[in-house]
Scaffold this motif. Structure first.
Motif, PDB file in Angstrom:
ATOM      1  N   LEU A   1       0.827  -1.205   0.000  1.00  0.00           N
ATOM      2  CA  LEU A   1       0.000   0.000   0.000  1.00  0.00           C
ATOM      3  C   LEU A   1       0.864   1.259   0.000  1.00  0.00           C
ATOM      4  CD1 LEU A   1      -2.786  -1.030   2.558  1.00  0.00           C
ATOM      5  CD2 LEU A   1      -3.026  -0.759   0.082  1.00  0.00           C
ATOM      6  N   ALA A   2       1.948   1.225   0.740  1.00  0.00           N
ATOM      7  CA  ALA A   2       2.838   2.383   0.778  1.00  0.00           C
ATOM      8  C   ALA A   2       3.474   2.632  -0.586  1.00  0.00           C
ATOM      9  CB  ALA A   2       3.918   2.162   1.840  1.00  0.00           C
ATOM     10  N   VAL A   3       3.918   1.562  -1.244  1.00  0.00           N
ATOM     11  CA  VAL A   3       4.545   1.707  -2.563  1.00  0.00           C
ATOM     12  C   VAL A   3       3.555   2.253  -3.571  1.00  0.00           C
ATOM     13  CG1 VAL A   3       5.561   0.432  -4.480  1.00  0.00           C
ATOM     14  CG2 VAL A   3       6.280  -0.060  -2.125  1.00  0.00           C
ATOM     15  N   PHE A   4       2.338   1.690  -3.583  1.00  0.00           N
ATOM     16  CA  PHE A   4       1.342   2.152  -4.556  1.00  0.00           C
ATOM     17  C   PHE A   4       0.905   3.583  -4.271  1.00  0.00           C
ATOM     18  CE2 PHE A   4       0.596  -2.455  -5.382  1.00  0.00           C
ATOM     19  CZ  PHE A   4       0.765  -2.411  -6.766  1.00  0.00           C
ATOM     20  N   SER A   5       0.835   3.961  -2.986  1.00  0.00           N
ATOM     21  CA  SER A   5       0.478   5.336  -2.643  1.00  0.00           C
ATOM     22  C   SER A   5       1.548   6.315  -3.124  1.00  0.00           C
ATOM     23  CB  SER A   5       0.294   5.468  -1.126  1.00  0.00           C
ATOM     24  OG  SER A   5      -0.746   4.636  -0.679  1.00  0.00           O
ATOM     25  N   PHE A   6       2.816   5.932  -2.948  1.00  0.00           N
ATOM     26  CA  PHE A   6       3.909   6.785  -3.398  1.00  0.00           C
ATOM     27  C   PHE A   6       3.894   6.939  -4.925  1.00  0.00           C
ATOM     28  CE2 PHE A   6       8.264   7.223  -4.991  1.00  0.00           C
ATOM     29  CZ  PHE A   6       8.648   8.389  -4.345  1.00  0.00           C
ATOM     30  N   ILE A   7       3.646   5.824  -5.630  1.00  0.00           N
ATOM     31  CA  ILE A   7       3.603   5.881  -7.095  1.00  0.00           C
ATOM     32  C   ILE A   7       2.437   6.743  -7.564  1.00  0.00           C
ATOM     33  CG2 ILE A   7       3.214   4.502  -9.175  1.00  0.00           C
ATOM     34  CD1 ILE A   7       4.713   2.222  -7.795  1.00  0.00           C
ATOM     35  N   ALA A   8       1.262   6.580  -6.922  1.00  0.00           N
ATOM     36  CA  ALA A   8       0.094   7.365  -7.319  1.00  0.00           C
ATOM     37  C   ALA A   8       0.307   8.857  -7.085  1.00  0.00           C
ATOM     38  CB  ALA A   8      -1.135   6.885  -6.540  1.00  0.00           C
ATOM     39  N   ALA A   9       0.988   9.190  -5.993  1.00  0.00           N
ATOM     40  CA  ALA A   9       1.214  10.606  -5.678  1.00  0.00           C
ATOM     41  C   ALA A   9       2.202  11.254  -6.652  1.00  0.00           C
ATOM     42  CB  ALA A   9       1.725  10.734  -4.245  1.00  0.00           C
ATOM     43  N   ASN A  10       3.108  10.484  -7.195  1.00  0.00           N
ATOM     44  CA  ASN A  10       4.140  11.043  -8.090  1.00  0.00           C
ATOM     45  C   ASN A  10       3.965  10.554  -9.529  1.00  0.00           C
ATOM     46  OD1 ASN A  10       6.243  12.343  -6.024  1.00  0.00           O
ATOM     47  ND2 ASN A  10       5.558  10.371  -5.175  1.00  0.00           N
ATOM     48  N   TRP A  11       2.746  10.134  -9.876  1.00  0.00           N
ATOM     49  CA  TRP A  11       2.519   9.527 -11.189  1.00  0.00           C
ATOM     50  C   TRP A  11       2.853  10.483 -12.337  1.00  0.00           C
ATOM     51  CZ3 TRP A  11       2.102   4.784 -12.821  1.00  0.00           C
ATOM     52  CH2 TRP A  11       1.580   4.519 -14.097  1.00  0.00           C
ATOM     53  N   GLN A  12       2.460  11.741 -12.222  1.00  0.00           N
ATOM     54  CA  GLN A  12       2.682  12.690 -13.305  1.00  0.00           C
ATOM     55  C   GLN A  12       4.168  12.989 -13.515  1.00  0.00           C
ATOM     56  OE1 GLN A  12       0.311  13.590 -15.293  1.00  0.00           O
ATOM     57  NE2 GLN A  12      -1.289  12.571 -14.073  1.00  0.00           N
ATOM     58  N   ALA A  13       4.953  12.860 -12.457  1.00  0.00           N
ATOM     59  CA  ALA A  13       6.377  13.176 -12.574  1.00  0.00           C
ATOM     60  C   ALA A  13       7.209  12.000 -13.091  1.00  0.00           C
ATOM     61  CB  ALA A  13       6.915  13.621 -11.221  1.00  0.00           C
ATOM     62  N   ILE A  14       6.632  10.827 -13.147  1.00  0.00           N
ATOM     63  CA  ILE A  14       7.365   9.640 -13.590  1.00  0.00           C
ATOM     64  C   ILE A  14       7.465   9.647 -15.113  1.00  0.00           C
ATOM     65  CG2 ILE A  14       7.355   7.123 -13.629  1.00  0.00           C
ATOM     66  CD1 ILE A  14       5.804   7.180 -11.015  1.00  0.00           C
TER      67      ILE A  14
END
Length: 390
Positions: A50-63
């Motif tokens: 959950l922590a990994v997916f939350s981090f990815i979702a929060a920074n999705w536009q910057a990836i």
């Protein structure tokens, strides 16, 4: 352990001898034991994910775009590798990891389409998902992938309906037919049959057909599959044919009786052709699967729709329900399908003809009395038959 208790019970009852019990015990002892993950480890892994997916979702536009696709594909392979070792090392549930891998496969297609502006509104993604689900089913033989393939097929039919071409339509029928004939699992056959039936409705879109008899034509066309099926598969699908046929008759009754819908598009030639097709279905069912002879009644629907009062349709539905119950009872076949059909027919007739004229309790009382009389007649015939045999 459970198997030890069973062996002790069988030995005490004299089902197995001492030598057989020892061989069973030696065999079970050699089997590798399934390893269970500690509960705290499972909870920790869930929170970590959950922590990994939350981090990815929060920074999705910057990836970066390629990194987005790479992450989803990487996750997909991670789940498939976990499923492999889960089955080999006997920990966890392999099917869960395979389902997650399948979900990541679909996510990778969507992410790729959105990231590189390829578009995901067409039926390309559902096509890939249904083919992947069917492949998963034939590799691992789990019913979950049958369900996933079924919903992917429905997605194709609904998403492609506004602008589907004849080539894609024929391709869908070919894939579904292949799945239908290759499948040996009952659930897979039922789902593939339903997709075939649903694909027939696209004829309204492809050729701009206005005839209300298209569902009956589709059902009659699917009856032609019966001669190519083994006896056990015919027995499996017969209730499905009857269920769909009964639903069609009830729907025609409800629409014709409750609305002023005009059937001007319905031509006499089509009604005659449907009656001839119904007679052909009747003859085919007589030699292949006699339970399907009930579908021959639908061949007369074209003529019955000309009756604006829908009385002919109501009488036909009522008589077929009663006749099915009588014959099924005399042949000692399951009556559940017939009783459900009879009850629905009674309710539809009540809504059409007696909603404002007769109290509902009185109407269902009449239906109950009718069923009691029918049961009494069937009991009397059975008693008479048993007496003749004695």
């Amino acid at each position: 352990m459970e198997w030890e208790r069973k062996i002790a019970q069988w030995r005490s009852e004299g089902v197995i001898d001492t030598e057989t019990a020892e061989r069973i015990q030696a065999f079970e002892t050699r089997q590798p034991k399934k390893r269970k993950l500690p509960l705290l480890l499972i909870i920790g892994l869930i929170f970590f994910a959950l922590a990994v997916f939350s981090f990815i979702a929060a920074n999705w536009q910057a990836i970066p775009a390629i990194a987005k696709v790479g992450m989803v594909v990487f996750l997909m392979w991670i789940f498939y590798i976990l499923a492999h070792f889960s089955e080999k090392k006997r920990f966890g549930h392999p099917i869960v990891f395979r389902i997650l891998g399948y979900v990541m496969f679909g996510a990778s297609l969507i992410v790729t389409g959105q990231t590189f502006h390829l578009g995901t509104g067409s039926s390309i993604v559902p096509w890939a998902l249904i083919i992947a689900a069917i492949a998963h089913f034939f590799i691992w033989r789990h019913a979950t992938f049958t369900v996933l393939a079924f919903f992917s097929g429905i997605t194709i039919l609904t998403s492609a309906a506004p602008g589907i071409g004849i080539i894609e339509w024929l391709l869908f029928i070919a894939v579904t037919l292949a799945w239908f004939f290759v499948s040996k699992d009952g659930l897979a056959m039922i789902f593939s049959w339903l997709l075939l039936f649903g694909s027939g409705f696209l004829a309204w879109t492809i050729w701009d057909i206005d005839s209300p008899l298209v569902p009956v034509w589709i059902l009659f066309a699917l009856v032609l599959l019966v001669p190519f099926l083994a006896k056990d598969k015919q027995k499996l699908l017969s209730p499905l044919y009857l269920m769909v046929g009964g639903i069609q008759l009830i729907v025609f009754l409800a629409i014709r009786g409750e609305s002023d819908m005009a059937f001007a598009e319905l031509g006499m030639l089509e009604s005659i052709a449907l009656a001839v097709a119904g007679a052909a279905i009747l003859a085919l069912a007589y030699f292949r699967e006699r339970q399907l002879m009930w579908l021959g009644v639908l061949g007369l629907v074209g003529f019955m729709l000309y009756d604006e009062t829908a009385i002919v349709l109501a009488i036909t539905a009522e008589l077929t329900a009663l006749a099915y119950l009588i014959i099924a009872q005399r042949q000692e076949q399951p009556l559940a399908l017939g009783f459900i059909y009879f009850t629905v027919v009674q309710f539809v007739i009540y809504v059409i003809y007696a909603w404002e004229r007769l109290d509902m309790s009185l109407f269902f009382l009449i239906g109950a009395i009718l069923l009691f009389v029918l049961s009494g007649i069937a009991w009397w015939f059975n008693r008479k038959k048993e007496g003749a045999v004695t």
